[in-house]
Structure formats: C-alpha cells, structure tokens
Design a protein around this motif. Structure first.
Motif, PDB file in Angstrom:
ATOM      1  N   PHE A  21       0.862  -1.187   0.000  1.00 25.14           N
ATOM      2  CA  PHE A  21       0.000   0.000   0.000  1.00 25.14           C
ATOM      3  C   PHE A  21       0.893   1.230   0.000  1.00 25.14           C
ATOM      4  O   PHE A  21       2.105   1.136   0.194  1.00 25.14           O
ATOM      5  CB  PHE A  21      -0.953   0.000   1.204  1.00 25.14           C
ATOM      6  CG  PHE A  21      -0.271   0.038   2.539  1.00 25.14           C
ATOM      7  CD1 PHE A  21      -0.101   1.238   3.225  1.00 25.14           C
ATOM      8  CD2 PHE A  21       0.201  -1.130   3.127  1.00 25.14           C
ATOM      9  CE1 PHE A  21       0.536   1.263   4.461  1.00 25.14           C
ATOM     10  CE2 PHE A  21       0.826  -1.108   4.355  1.00 25.14           C
ATOM     11  CZ  PHE A  21       1.002   0.095   5.032  1.00 25.14           C
ATOM     12  N   ARG A  22       0.312   2.376  -0.238  1.00 22.22           N
ATOM     13  CA  ARG A  22       1.039   3.646  -0.189  1.00 22.22           C
ATOM     14  C   ARG A  22       0.317   4.580   0.762  1.00 22.22           C
ATOM     15  O   ARG A  22      -0.910   4.569   0.839  1.00 22.22           O
ATOM     16  CB  ARG A  22       1.081   4.313  -1.571  1.00 22.22           C
ATOM     17  CG  ARG A  22       2.016   3.652  -2.533  1.00 22.22           C
ATOM     18  CD  ARG A  22       2.084   4.443  -3.841  1.00 22.22           C
ATOM     19  NE  ARG A  22       3.146   3.929  -4.662  1.00 22.22           N
ATOM     20  CZ  ARG A  22       4.409   4.356  -4.627  1.00 22.22           C
ATOM     21  NH1 ARG A  22       4.746   5.352  -3.834  1.00 22.22           N
ATOM     22  NH2 ARG A  22       5.330   3.819  -5.396  1.00 22.22           N
ATOM     23  N   ILE A  23       1.121   5.367   1.463  1.00 20.83           N
ATOM     24  CA  ILE A  23       0.516   6.434   2.248  1.00 20.83           C
ATOM     25  C   ILE A  23       1.141   7.761   1.834  1.00 20.83           C
ATOM     26  O   ILE A  23       2.320   7.841   1.501  1.00 20.83           O
ATOM     27  CB  ILE A  23       0.603   6.230   3.776  1.00 20.83           C
ATOM     28  CG1 ILE A  23       2.030   6.229   4.278  1.00 20.83           C
ATOM     29  CG2 ILE A  23      -0.106   4.974   4.199  1.00 20.83           C
ATOM     30  CD1 ILE A  23       2.101   6.201   5.792  1.00 20.83           C
ATOM     31  N   SER A  24       0.308   8.765   1.837  1.00 19.50           N
ATOM     32  CA  SER A  24       0.724  10.115   1.486  1.00 19.50           C
ATOM     33  C   SER A  24       1.000  10.863   2.792  1.00 19.50           C
ATOM     34  O   SER A  24       0.120  10.949   3.650  1.00 19.50           O
ATOM     35  CB  SER A  24      -0.408  10.800   0.713  1.00 19.50           C
ATOM     36  OG  SER A  24      -0.056  12.117   0.405  1.00 19.50           O
ATOM     37  N   VAL A  25       2.235  11.352   2.925  1.00 18.50           N
ATOM     38  CA  VAL A  25       2.619  12.054   4.149  1.00 18.50           C
ATOM     39  C   VAL A  25       3.085  13.462   3.799  1.00 18.50           C
ATOM     40  O   VAL A  25       3.792  13.656   2.807  1.00 18.50           O
ATOM     41  CB  VAL A  25       3.723  11.300   4.926  1.00 18.50           C
ATOM     42  CG1 VAL A  25       3.210   9.977   5.436  1.00 18.50           C
ATOM     43  CG2 VAL A  25       4.947  11.081   4.085  1.00 18.50           C
ATOM     44  N   PRO A  26       2.686  14.458   4.599  1.00 19.73           N
ATOM     45  CA  PRO A  26       3.144  15.823   4.325  1.00 19.73           C
ATOM     46  C   PRO A  26       4.636  15.962   4.598  1.00 19.73           C
ATOM     47  O   PRO A  26       5.178  15.313   5.488  1.00 19.73           O
ATOM     48  CB  PRO A  26       2.323  16.682   5.290  1.00 19.73           C
ATOM     49  CG  PRO A  26       1.812  15.752   6.327  1.00 19.73           C
ATOM     50  CD  PRO A  26       1.797  14.373   5.747  1.00 19.73           C
TER      51      PRO A  26
END
Length: 125
Positions: free
Chosen positions: A43-48
């Motif tokens: 999976f991928r997560i978007s992090v600031p």
C-alpha cells in the motif's frame, strides 16, 4: 602525541533504521503472492513534508507518497481492511528489496511495517 583507538563492541549501535509515518492511504491495499510462496500486502501512504529550509523553500509544502509492505499474517489481515483516505500510523524500517521481473533484477525501496493502525476512517464512499 597519543593515538586514541575507538573500539566498538557487538552491542554498540552504529546506526538506526526506525520509521514512523502518519498519513493517508492513497489506494486500496493489495495482496501479492511471490514466486517463493510468500504473501505480502502493499500500500502507499501520502505524508506531508516537513517545512525544513531547502531548495524548495517558499513553495508549497507538498507531500510524499511512500510505498509500504506488510509481511506478518495478522498485520496483513488488518491492513487489507483499510481504504483510500484512511488516516493511518505505520512504524517499521526502510528496506531495499530485490526481485526478478522481465528477465532483469529490479529493486524497490519501501517501508516494511512492523506495526500499523488506523487513526481515523475516511468517510464511506
């Protein structure tokens, strides 16, 4: 002049590889069975990004999309229940995985999760 020697014992840490990410899941996690028979969930997560000074100083902060994998059966089952938009926390380590694809050896840098949890569910679609 006295020469100083630095000794490192086997228990001394020379480095660290600990990752903690909090961000949004960007798409549905998927299970993948490898030729070895092992199963992993990706999976991928978007992090600031941090607001640290650098070449992009003064521009919008932006985000990074970080690829993650899960190998343990219990954690795989949990992560497969996530959906796009969920806010999650992932802890683990950076890994470089090598594999064969299309007759060539390829590599992938990812976060191998050792623990993960949902912080907030996304609204139902």
């Amino acid at each position: 002049m006295e020469k100083t020697q630095i000794k490192e014992s086997a228990t001394d840490e020379v480095g660290a590889n600990d990752v903690r990410l909090v961000g949004r899941v960007t798409g549905e996690p998927s299970a993948l069975e490898l030729p070895s028979g092992d199963v992993l969930v990706t999976f991928r997560i978007s992090v600031p990004r941090n607001g640290r000074a650098g070449p992009r100083q003064g521009r919008a902060q932006g985000v990074d999309s970080v690829p993650c994998t899960v190998w343990s059966p219990r954690l795989r089952r949990s992560v497969l229940g996530w959906r796009a938009g969920d806010v999650v926390e992932v802890s683990g380590a950076v890994r470089c995985r090598f594999f064969q694809a299309g007759g060539a050896t390829r590599s992938r840098v990812e976060v191998e999760a050792s623990s993960a949890r949902i912080i907030r569910r996304s609204p139902a679609a």
